[in-house]
Design a protein around this motif. Sequence first.
Motif, short mmCIF file in Angstrom:
data_model
loop_
_atom_site.label_atom_id
_atom_site.label_comp_id
_atom_site.label_asym_id
_atom_site.label_seq_id
_atom_site.Cartn_x
_atom_site.Cartn_y
_atom_site.Cartn_z
N ALA A 86 -48.45 -40.40 -80.13
CA ALA A 86 -49.80 -40.36 -79.89
C ALA A 86 -49.94 -38.74 -79.10
O ALA A 86 -50.80 -38.10 -78.84
N LEU A 87 -48.93 -37.92 -78.84
CA LEU A 87 -49.15 -36.65 -79.06
C LEU A 87 -49.60 -35.65 -79.76
O LEU A 87 -50.01 -35.02 -80.06
N ILE A 88 -49.27 -36.63 -81.19
CA ILE A 88 -49.05 -35.69 -82.20
C ILE A 88 -50.62 -36.18 -82.53
O ILE A 88 -51.63 -35.13 -83.07
N ARG A 89 -51.61 -37.08 -81.67
CA ARG A 89 -52.65 -37.32 -81.90
C ARG A 89 -53.80 -36.54 -81.31
O ARG A 89 -54.72 -35.87 -81.28
N GLY A 90 -52.88 -36.53 -79.50
CA GLY A 90 -53.70 -34.82 -79.36
C GLY A 90 -53.49 -33.75 -79.57
O GLY A 90 -54.78 -32.93 -79.34
N VAL A 91 -52.73 -33.44 -80.43
CA VAL A 91 -52.58 -31.97 -80.72
C VAL A 91 -53.84 -31.84 -81.60
O VAL A 91 -54.31 -31.18 -81.93
N SER A 92 -53.31 -33.07 -82.82
CA SER A 92 -54.39 -32.71 -84.38
C SER A 92 -55.98 -33.18 -83.91
O SER A 92 -56.74 -32.09 -84.10
N GLY A 93 -55.93 -34.30 -82.61
CA GLY A 93 -57.26 -34.06 -81.99
C GLY A 93 -57.75 -32.45 -81.52
O GLY A 93 -59.67 -31.19 -80.97
N ALA A 94 -57.41 -32.06 -80.79
CA ALA A 94 -57.88 -30.63 -80.01
C ALA A 94 -57.49 -29.47 -81.24
O ALA A 94 -58.55 -28.11 -80.93
N MET A 308 -51.14 -29.17 -74.32
CA MET A 308 -50.91 -27.84 -74.56
C MET A 308 -50.86 -27.31 -76.16
O MET A 308 -51.14 -25.78 -75.60
N THR A 309 -51.85 -27.65 -77.00
CA THR A 309 -52.26 -26.96 -77.86
C THR A 309 -53.67 -25.93 -77.70
O THR A 309 -53.96 -24.85 -78.30
N ARG A 310 -54.21 -26.17 -76.35
CA ARG A 310 -54.90 -25.79 -75.67
C ARG A 310 -55.04 -24.41 -75.08
O ARG A 310 -55.08 -23.25 -75.20
N ILE A 311 -53.82 -24.68 -74.47
CA ILE A 311 -53.22 -22.97 -73.93
C ILE A 311 -52.24 -22.48 -75.31
O ILE A 311 -52.95 -21.16 -74.88
#
Length: 337
Positions: A86-94, A308-311
Amino acid sequence: MTGNDQPTIKTVAARAGVGRTTVSRVINGSDLVSADARARVLAAIEELNYVPNSVARGLVTSRTDALALVIPESESRLGSEPFFAALIRGVSGALAETRTQLQLTLVRDRFERDQLAATVATRRVDGVLLVSVHARDRLPGMLEEMGLPTVLAGRRDERERLSYVSCDNAGGAAAAVRHLLDRGRRRIATVTGALDMDVGRSRLAGWREGHREAGLRADESLVEAGDFTEEGGRRAMRSLLERAPDLDAVFAASDLMAVGALAELRRQERRVPDDVAVVGFEDSILARHTSPPLTTVRQPVEELGRTMTRILIDITQHGADRQQVTLPTELVVRESS
């Protein structure tokens, strides 16, 4: 070369007076190039405005447009825990609408830590997203000392200096206990996460706080250490039942440990929730497919990865200051309680 022609590796090699292999090595950060040849290649890249990919841009502009997602865990752990997917999906999405590349790096031993240090030292990435932060892990301090922008998933402790994104672990655990108390449960055990991680300590603190809010004293004999794995949850549940057979509820600090607890309860012919109510933490896909479906504390893992990625992009591309963010959690009630 006309105004419409795009420079190529061959063009750069001719301008620098070297072979194409040398240009490729410089672009990819190889050490198999003399200092003189490297300087000539970099000068030719700049003169020709040659931009083959994000690595070449980085050589000219000091940015690689690449971020590393560093997970200090084994492949088996990465594959078995829904949290990481789930975390990798969030990072990739950002990153989906940016030109930034993602490098997934597992750090399982000293050799791989040294490899990461070399990557950081040569600035092959602009910043690091670091997951699974343990108290004695040298990685956060190493990255901090090197001055590489870093954002943690979670924090080392309440004095954390680096940027991080966490979830309201203590508040979510306290909500789980309040729910169980409201259902009439009074002997509420807990299977903790790894206590060398802030997430494990915070969820244990929330279990205690949930009792305290109700004017009750938490029974420390009902605490059993776990490790965020299914087998750890099974072992912990077995130990709890041996010393406290009258327990009527258990809060597991992760869904995966709750799955292990459910299996052990089933093996010992304890009915859920009639005899023992069970609550997990995460609201992973597992929670909807247990028998019975699992009551759990939802943490927004994909949003954690996106934030995390946006920051990190804000820091690396815009020079933003350190940011520390705590995302809310929510109790999701199903049949296990």
